[in-house]
Design an enzyme around this catalytic site. Structure first.
Site, PDB file in Angstrom:
ATOM      1  N   ASP A  39       0.708  -1.141  -0.026  1.00  0.00           N
ATOM      2  CA  ASP A  39      -0.001  -0.220   0.062  1.00  0.00           C
ATOM      3  C   ASP A  39       0.776   1.173   0.050  1.00  0.00           C
ATOM      4  OD1 ASP A  39      -2.362  -1.432   0.003  1.00  0.00           O
ATOM      5  OD2 ASP A  39      -2.500  -1.227   2.156  1.00  0.00           O
ATOM      6  N   LYS A  61      -3.283   4.161  -3.466  1.00  0.00           N
ATOM      7  CA  LYS A  61      -3.692   5.374  -4.320  1.00  0.00           C
ATOM      8  C   LYS A  61      -2.743   5.896  -5.007  1.00  0.00           C
ATOM      9  CE  LYS A  61      -7.276   8.179  -2.371  1.00  0.00           C
ATOM     10  NZ  LYS A  61      -7.680   8.997  -1.031  1.00  0.00           N
ATOM     11  N   MET A 175      -7.103   8.686   9.717  1.00  0.00           N
ATOM     12  CA  MET A 175      -7.871   9.041   8.618  1.00  0.00           C
ATOM     13  C   MET A 175      -8.596  10.317   8.954  1.00  0.00           C
ATOM     14  SD  MET A 175      -8.815   5.488   6.944  1.00  0.00           S
ATOM     15  CE  MET A 175      -9.172   4.798   8.467  1.00  0.00           C
TER      16      MET A 175
HETATM   17  N1  SAH Z   1      -3.500  -0.013   9.513  1.00  0.00           N
HETATM   18  C1  SAH Z   1      -2.731   1.277   9.835  1.00  0.00           C
HETATM   19  C2  SAH Z   1      -3.837   2.659   9.450  1.00  0.00           C
HETATM   20  C3  SAH Z   1      -4.399   2.504   8.235  1.00  0.00           C
HETATM   21  S1  SAH Z   1      -5.597   3.815   8.096  1.00  0.00           S
HETATM   22  C4  SAH Z   1      -2.046   1.329  11.104  1.00  0.00           C
HETATM   23  O1  SAH Z   1      -2.231   0.477  11.917  1.00  0.00           O
HETATM   24  O2  SAH Z   1      -1.555   2.209  11.367  1.00  0.00           O
HETATM   25  C5  SAH Z   1      -4.599   5.345   7.399  1.00  0.00           C
HETATM   26  C6  SAH Z   1      -4.475   6.291   8.551  1.00  0.00           C
HETATM   27  O3  SAH Z   1      -3.449   5.829   9.602  1.00  0.00           O
HETATM   28  C7  SAH Z   1      -3.875   7.521   8.114  1.00  0.00           C
HETATM   29  O4  SAH Z   1      -4.879   8.275   7.374  1.00  0.00           O
HETATM   30  C8  SAH Z   1      -3.262   8.195   9.231  1.00  0.00           C
HETATM   31  O5  SAH Z   1      -4.323   8.872   9.905  1.00  0.00           O
HETATM   32  C9  SAH Z   1      -2.611   6.843  10.013  1.00  0.00           C
HETATM   33  N2  SAH Z   1      -1.209   6.901   9.591  1.00  0.00           N
HETATM   34  C10 SAH Z   1      -0.481   5.885   9.092  1.00  0.00           C
HETATM   35  N3  SAH Z   1       0.825   5.855   9.343  1.00  0.00           N
HETATM   36  C11 SAH Z   1       1.136   7.172   9.661  1.00  0.00           C
HETATM   37  C12 SAH Z   1       2.119   7.899   9.846  1.00  0.00           C
HETATM   38  N4  SAH Z   1       3.522   7.490   9.791  1.00  0.00           N
HETATM   39  N5  SAH Z   1       2.064   9.341  10.549  1.00  0.00           N
HETATM   40  C13 SAH Z   1       0.644   9.584  10.734  1.00  0.00           C
HETATM   41  N6  SAH Z   1      -0.229   8.997  10.494  1.00  0.00           N
HETATM   42  C14 SAH Z   1      -0.240   7.523   9.993  1.00  0.00           C
END
Ligand code: SAH
Length: 518
Positions: A39, A61, A175
């Protein structure tokens, strides 16, 4: 070989970005999977660890486009598994935290495809941790809640604000940046005090991480002023105020720095590890792979001709050369005694300490290692040390440096130049594009080069249109000369060693007083 039985899918989390937060299990799978389906949130630092021969499929995306539909991702997973492939389905953070991992498992169960789930470090806890915000703290809160801030398709919110406010726990919204203002409004309308601390944390755990701490009423304004980007999480609760005293990630010596390390693929990544130790984010570009020439008639000929002069020099210019030399002996069933136990004397030259160490691990102490790590110094050193009339066999890369042999010939020695391996350049197209984007965005602070051929490999593998904004940290003069040819800004380490290169990086980024002897 295709094998229907073997096909299997690992639904795995890559963590929030910092490669140090990969689990040991995923690190192993990165090396062995046949296919990796990943992803947008999987960082370049992590992608750069994937071997060039692994098939990489991007399903995130694309700029300006919708994400690849889940049905299409499902088809890819099924097709690959049914072809007998080991498939690593790699997602940002944890696959079961807003990662649609459940839907993919459903599909695999339905089709009877073997699978494993590999949890990852979720951004929900790691991103606050890297900002110095503990999710819970005995003095402030006893629970935390992870919520999606993503609005419904019709734009309305599905968040039950009054229930959230009643929990008095720390709230973590994933998100949610695009709905930041309405989330804060929703919380205040449900009775949350306006001055409750709140924060937006952008690109957490990565070199570019940013933290904006304010209050529930002030956060939206402050975030839009600072032009907050993605990905980001929102965090609400008293614990946010602790960041002021607890921040640490960007305070590390190389915190906030992103460095690209080029290296021959077989070489160890001790330079990358040390830079990471000091807080840098490191993209490892295995810019060159060495491929042994096999069979090698020139080598055979050169070894059989030994003994025409009383003193025979064998000269090595890289650890890879030493390894390939012994591999060739093995393949050609040659005994080491045919080289060392003749009536002639064998002397050994090595270009630098790493090559000398590789020789040492084969039971050989080099007779000559120049104090400066370069081909010219090696040639001059041997020219001075060798007895008149000696014969020198140079065992090295095809297209090796032109500066090694002239001093030998000038001293009246005879020379056989034997290529042991060729250099092959390779980078995944997707990784190459991401790296190009990072350079264009000015997000890469420096590139390290440990030989002129790594410079060539970098240029060939990454292919920028302009190198003038690239800061090259070079191990020696030859390497620096090559980098300068492309217009790079060149820094040369004082000594030809990894520690000295790290020292140079530290000095460049304003971090003196720390000695890179880790
Ligand atoms: N499965 C992922 C979340 C997926 S949803 C997890 O466990 O982290 C995607 C969201 O994760 C983004 O919109 C953001 O809010 C958050 N996110 C993921 N990586 C990030 C990062 N390095 N810094 C800040 N937010 C992050």
């Amino acid at each position: 070989m295709e094998n229907r039985e073997k096909g299997k899918v690992w639904i795995a989390g890559a963590g929030p970005g910092d490669a140090g937060l990969l689990t040991v299990k995923v690190r192993t799978l990165l090396d062995r999977a046949d296919v990796i389906v990943y992803d947008a949130l999987v960082s370049v630092e992590i992608l750069s660890l994937i071997p060039p021969e692994t098939e990489l499929i991007y399903v995130g995306k694309r700029a300006g486009y919708h994400p690849v539909p889940q049905t299409e991702i499902n088809e890819i997973l099924l097709r690959q598994a049914k072809r007998g492939k080991e498939v690593l389905r790699l997602k940002g953070g944890d696959p079961f935290v807003f990662g649609r991992g459940g839907e993919e498992v459903e599909l695999l169960v339905e089709h009877g495809i073997p699978f494993e789930i590999v949890p990852g470090v979720t951004s929900a806890s790691a991103v606050p941790a890297y900002a110095g915000i503990p999710l819970t703290h005995r003095d402030f809160t006893s629970s935390f809640h992870v919520i999606t801030g993503h609005p419904r398709k019709d734009g309305t919110s599905r968040i039950d604000y009054s229930t959230l406010v009643k929990t008095k726990g720390t709230l973590v919204f994933l998100m949610g940046v695009t709905s930041l203002e309405s989330i804060m409004e929703g919380l205040m309308q449900a009775g949350m005090a306006q001055d409750t601390p709140a924060a937006v944390l952008e690109k957490g755990t990565l070199a570019g991480q940013r933290r904006i701490v304010s209050t529930v009423s002030g956060l939206a304004g402050k975030a839009s002023e600072s032009g907050i980007g993605m990905p980001a999480i929102i965090i609400v609760g008293k614990v946010c105020a602790l960041a002021e005293g607890f921040h640490w990630a960007e305070d590390r010596c190389l915190g906030g720095r992103q460095i690209l390390v080029t290296r021959p693929r077989q070489a160890s990544s001790s330079l990358a590890d040390k830079l990471r130790f000091y807080g840098a984010q490191v993209i490892e570009l295995p810019s060159i792979r060495t491929q042994m020439i096999s069979p090698n008639p020139l080598l055979k000929e050169a070894l059989e001709a030994l003994g025409k002069s009383r003193e025979e020099w064998l000269v090595f210019t890289s650890p890879a050369g030493v390894l390939d030399f012994f591999r060739q002996l093995r393949e050609q069933k040659m005994d080491i005694r045919s080289i060392f136990a003749g009536s002639w004397q064998v002397k050994i030259g090595a270009i630098g300490s790493a090559t000398a160490r590789e020789l040492e691990s084969h039971g050989i102490q080099a007779d000559m290692v120049p104090s400066v790590f370069c081909a010219k110094a090696l040639g001059e050193g041997i020219a001075q040390t060798a007895q008149a009339g000696s014969h020198v066999t140079v065992l090295r890369a095809a297209e090796g440096s032109e500066e090694l042999i002239p001093p030998l010939l000038a001293a009246g020695l005879t020379v056989a130049d034997v290529p042991l391996y060729e250099t092959v350049y390779e980078t995944h197209e997707q990784v190459r594009e991401k790296i190009q984007d990072l350079f264009v965005a000015g997000a890469i602070d420096a590139v390290t080069f440990t030989s002129a051929s790594t410079v060539k490999g970098f240029v060939q593998g990454v292919g920028l249109s302009d190198y003038r904004h690239v800061t090259a940290v070079c191990i020696g003069e030859q390497t620096a000369k090559e980098a300068a040819r492309y217009g790079m800004r060149v820094l040369v380490s004082r000594e030809a060693s990894i520690d000295s290169m790290i020292q140079t990086v530290m000095e460049e980024f304003g971090c003196c007083g720390i000695h890179a002897n880790g």
